[in-house]
Motif scaffolding. Structure first.
Motif, PDB file in Angstrom:
ATOM      1  N   LYS A 137       0.846  -1.199   0.000  1.00  0.00           N
ATOM      2  CA  LYS A 137       0.000   0.000   0.000  1.00  0.00           C
ATOM      3  C   LYS A 137       0.878   1.245   0.000  1.00  0.00           C
ATOM      4  N   SER A 138       0.647   2.128  -0.950  1.00  0.00           N
ATOM      5  CA  SER A 138       1.476   3.324  -1.074  1.00  0.00           C
ATOM      6  C   SER A 138       1.210   4.299   0.074  1.00  0.00           C
ATOM      7  N   ILE A 139       2.290   4.906   0.561  1.00  0.00           N
ATOM      8  CA  ILE A 139       2.161   5.945   1.579  1.00  0.00           C
ATOM      9  C   ILE A 139       2.729   7.271   1.069  1.00  0.00           C
ATOM     10  N   VAL A 140       2.897   7.380  -0.252  1.00  0.00           N
ATOM     11  CA  VAL A 140       3.448   8.606  -0.826  1.00  0.00           C
ATOM     12  C   VAL A 140       2.341   9.653  -0.949  1.00  0.00           C
ATOM     13  N   PRO A 141       2.500  10.808  -0.304  1.00  0.00           N
ATOM     14  CA  PRO A 141       1.462  11.846  -0.396  1.00  0.00           C
ATOM     15  C   PRO A 141       1.469  12.503  -1.767  1.00  0.00           C
ATOM     16  N   THR A 142       0.331  13.057  -2.136  1.00  0.00           N
ATOM     17  CA  THR A 142       0.245  13.766  -3.416  1.00  0.00           C
ATOM     18  C   THR A 142       0.720  15.205  -3.289  1.00  0.00           C
ATOM     19  N   ALA A 143       0.567  15.799  -2.105  1.00  0.00           N
ATOM     20  CA  ALA A 143       0.983  17.186  -1.900  1.00  0.00           C
ATOM     21  C   ALA A 143       2.506  17.295  -1.965  1.00  0.00           C
ATOM     22  N   ARG A 144       3.002  18.402  -2.529  1.00  0.00           N
ATOM     23  CA  ARG A 144       4.425  18.544  -2.832  1.00  0.00           C
ATOM     24  C   ARG A 144       5.322  18.492  -1.598  1.00  0.00           C
ATOM     25  N   LYS A 145       5.031  19.303  -0.593  1.00  0.00           N
ATOM     26  CA  LYS A 145       5.967  19.401   0.532  1.00  0.00           C
ATOM     27  C   LYS A 145       5.955  18.167   1.443  1.00  0.00           C
ATOM     28  N   PRO A 146       4.790  17.570   1.759  1.00  0.00           N
ATOM     29  CA  PRO A 146       4.862  16.311   2.509  1.00  0.00           C
ATOM     30  C   PRO A 146       5.636  15.227   1.755  1.00  0.00           C
ATOM     31  N   ARG A 147       5.505  15.218   0.426  1.00  0.00           N
ATOM     32  CA  ARG A 147       6.259  14.285  -0.417  1.00  0.00           C
ATOM     33  C   ARG A 147       7.757  14.548  -0.276  1.00  0.00           C
ATOM     34  N   GLN A 148       8.104  15.823  -0.224  1.00  0.00           N
ATOM     35  CA  GLN A 148       9.504  16.238  -0.068  1.00  0.00           C
ATOM     36  C   GLN A 148      10.051  15.784   1.282  1.00  0.00           C
ATOM     37  N   VAL A 149       9.245  15.906   2.331  1.00  0.00           N
ATOM     38  CA  VAL A 149       9.658  15.474   3.672  1.00  0.00           C
ATOM     39  C   VAL A 149       9.896  13.966   3.689  1.00  0.00           C
ATOM     40  N   LEU A 150       8.988  13.209   3.093  1.00  0.00           N
ATOM     41  CA  LEU A 150       9.142  11.757   3.064  1.00  0.00           C
ATOM     42  C   LEU A 150      10.415  11.357   2.319  1.00  0.00           C
ATOM     43  N   ALA A 151      10.654  11.973   1.177  1.00  0.00           N
ATOM     44  CA  ALA A 151      11.856  11.661   0.400  1.00  0.00           C
ATOM     45  C   ALA A 151      13.114  11.971   1.198  1.00  0.00           C
ATOM     46  N   PHE A 152      13.103  13.099   1.881  1.00  0.00           N
ATOM     47  CA  PHE A 152      14.270  13.521   2.658  1.00  0.00           C
ATOM     48  C   PHE A 152      14.545  12.526   3.781  1.00  0.00           C
ATOM     49  N   LEU A 153      13.511  12.167   4.539  1.00  0.00           N
ATOM     50  CA  LEU A 153      13.695  11.233   5.648  1.00  0.00           C
ATOM     51  C   LEU A 153      14.125   9.858   5.147  1.00  0.00           C
ATOM     52  N   ALA A 154      13.609   9.454   3.961  1.00  0.00           N
ATOM     53  CA  ALA A 154      13.938   8.137   3.423  1.00  0.00           C
ATOM     54  C   ALA A 154      15.408   8.018   3.036  1.00  0.00           C
ATOM     55  N   LEU A 155      16.037   9.131   2.690  1.00  0.00           N
ATOM     56  CA  LEU A 155      17.458   9.096   2.342  1.00  0.00           C
ATOM     57  C   LEU A 155      18.348   8.880   3.560  1.00  0.00           C
ATOM     58  N   TYR A 156      17.782   9.073   4.759  1.00  0.00           N
ATOM     59  CA  TYR A 156      18.554   8.904   6.006  1.00  0.00           C
ATOM     60  C   TYR A 156      17.824   7.950   6.941  1.00  0.00           C
ATOM     61  N   PRO A 157      17.568   6.720   6.520  1.00  0.00           N
ATOM     62  CA  PRO A 157      16.795   5.792   7.353  1.00  0.00           C
ATOM     63  C   PRO A 157      17.513   5.489   8.663  1.00  0.00           C
ATOM     64  N   GLY A 158      16.730   5.496   9.744  1.00  0.00           N
ATOM     65  CA  GLY A 158      17.304   5.193  11.045  1.00  0.00           C
ATOM     66  C   GLY A 158      18.139   6.308  11.636  1.00  0.00           C
ATOM     67  N   ARG A 159      18.119   7.484  11.002  1.00  0.00           N
ATOM     68  CA  ARG A 159      18.898   8.620  11.502  1.00  0.00           C
ATOM     69  C   ARG A 159      17.975   9.797  11.784  1.00  0.00           C
ATOM     70  N   VAL A 160      18.288  10.520  12.839  1.00  0.00           N
ATOM     71  CA  VAL A 160      17.486  11.690  13.195  1.00  0.00           C
ATOM     72  C   VAL A 160      17.832  12.843  12.252  1.00  0.00           C
ATOM     73  N   VAL A 161      16.801  13.420  11.642  1.00  0.00           N
ATOM     74  CA  VAL A 161      16.980  14.607  10.807  1.00  0.00           C
ATOM     75  C   VAL A 161      16.485  15.800  11.612  1.00  0.00           C
ATOM     76  N   PRO A 162      17.354  16.726  11.993  1.00  0.00           N
ATOM     77  CA  PRO A 162      16.936  17.857  12.832  1.00  0.00           C
ATOM     78  C   PRO A 162      15.868  18.712  12.171  1.00  0.00           C
ATOM     79  N   VAL A 163      15.015  19.284  12.988  1.00  0.00           N
ATOM     80  CA  VAL A 163      13.959  20.164  12.491  1.00  0.00           C
ATOM     81  C   VAL A 163      14.527  21.318  11.662  1.00  0.00           C
ATOM     82  N   PRO A 164      15.594  22.000  12.100  1.00  0.00           N
ATOM     83  CA  PRO A 164      16.140  23.100  11.277  1.00  0.00           C
ATOM     84  C   PRO A 164      16.583  22.637   9.890  1.00  0.00           C
ATOM     85  N   THR A 165      17.095  21.411   9.786  1.00  0.00           N
ATOM     86  CA  THR A 165      17.519  20.888   8.492  1.00  0.00           C
ATOM     87  C   THR A 165      16.319  20.671   7.578  1.00  0.00           C
TER      88      THR A 165
END
Length: 273
Positions: A16-44
């Protein structure tokens, strides 16, 4: 969860897909996926989404995007596991973390295969190198994150991945040239040199493939066109290394005919200073 970034963004839980259609939530998911298991700071994350021009409501808006992603994850989870959504997309130390193994993201497998291929190449194991690098390159389904808007940080990651893809392709071609597959590589190299008109490594490979296929004039013409382009566009001559290869072809240097053997380098590197 399985995530693909080598092409269009895909993220699934039990199919089941969890990719959002809205641009910025999609951007957040992509960003977090590039760093699995690592904390991405809010400022970043904020810098990625808005650059240096942060809206007043940036923190609240980011929290909304995280909530939207959690809802999509919860919908994809079995009912008995829905409450574990905050363990999958976790809040940690003023940041967020996609708590999945690195192996759940395709880029992890890609980079492992590239490393194995390069190590095999350095050991002179050309068949193994060509196999690993071909398998790695076969994972790509288009430009990295082609359907995701990239902010300043994602842009760097995408450029890094695309450069890695090109280098892996060059090294795979080196291995196949060492295995004597020069005829089979001519068409691919014609396409690559057209797409990368100033890349001397690719042009040197095209020259070698043509030369070994009995097309010395075509090989020399590749050099001539590259030289003309470099002089016209940049005002520079080809590198001394490529110039020496060109001279070697004019002199019919027997080293150009060497295919497999004890060498652990490319033919181009034979003419390094």
């Amino acid at each position: 969860m399985q995530v693909r970034v080598l092409g269009a963004l895909e993220a699934e839980i039990d199919g089941k897909s969890i990719v959002p259609t809205a641009r910025k939530p999609r951007q957040v998911l992509a960003f977090l996926a590039l760093y699995p298991g690592r904390v991405v700071p809010v400022p970043t994350l904020m810098e990625e989404l808005w650059g240096t021009d942060l809206p007043q409501s940036s923190l609240t808006t980011l929290q909304t995007y995280i909530l939207q992603l959690r809802r999509l994850i919860a919908k994809a989870l079995p009912a008995e596991r829905a409450e574990s959504v905050k363990e999958i997309l976790a809040t940690r130390y003023d940041g967020y973390m996609l708590k999945i193994p690195a192996t759940a993201v395709d880029v992890h497998t890609y980079e492992r295969l590239v490393t194995e291929g390069r190590q095999a190449f350095d050991r002179g194991e050309d068949e193994r190198a060509a196999h690993c690098l071909s398998e790695a390159l076969g994972m790509w389904e288009g430009p990295a994150l082609v359907d995701v808007h990239a902010g300043p940080i994602l842009q760097i990651e995408v450029m890094r991945l695309e450069e890695s893809r090109l280098v892996a392709r060059e090294r795979r071609i080196d291995a196949e040239l060492r295995l004597g597959r020069h005829v089979e590589l001519i068409a691919e190299l014609a396409d690559l040199t057209a797409r990368n008109p100033r890349n001397e490594g690719l042009h040197s490979q095209a020259m070698v493939a043509l030369y070994r296929s009995g097309r010395q004039a075509s090989a020399l013409d590749v050099y001539r066109r590259l030289r003309q382009r470099l002089i016209t566009e940049l005002g520079v001559e080809p590198s001394p290394q490529l110039q020496r290869m060109h001279q070697a072809m004019l002199a019919v240097d027997p080293r150009l005919d060497v295919i497999a053997g004890p060498r652990r380098t490319s033919t181009f590197d034979l003419y390094a200073a």
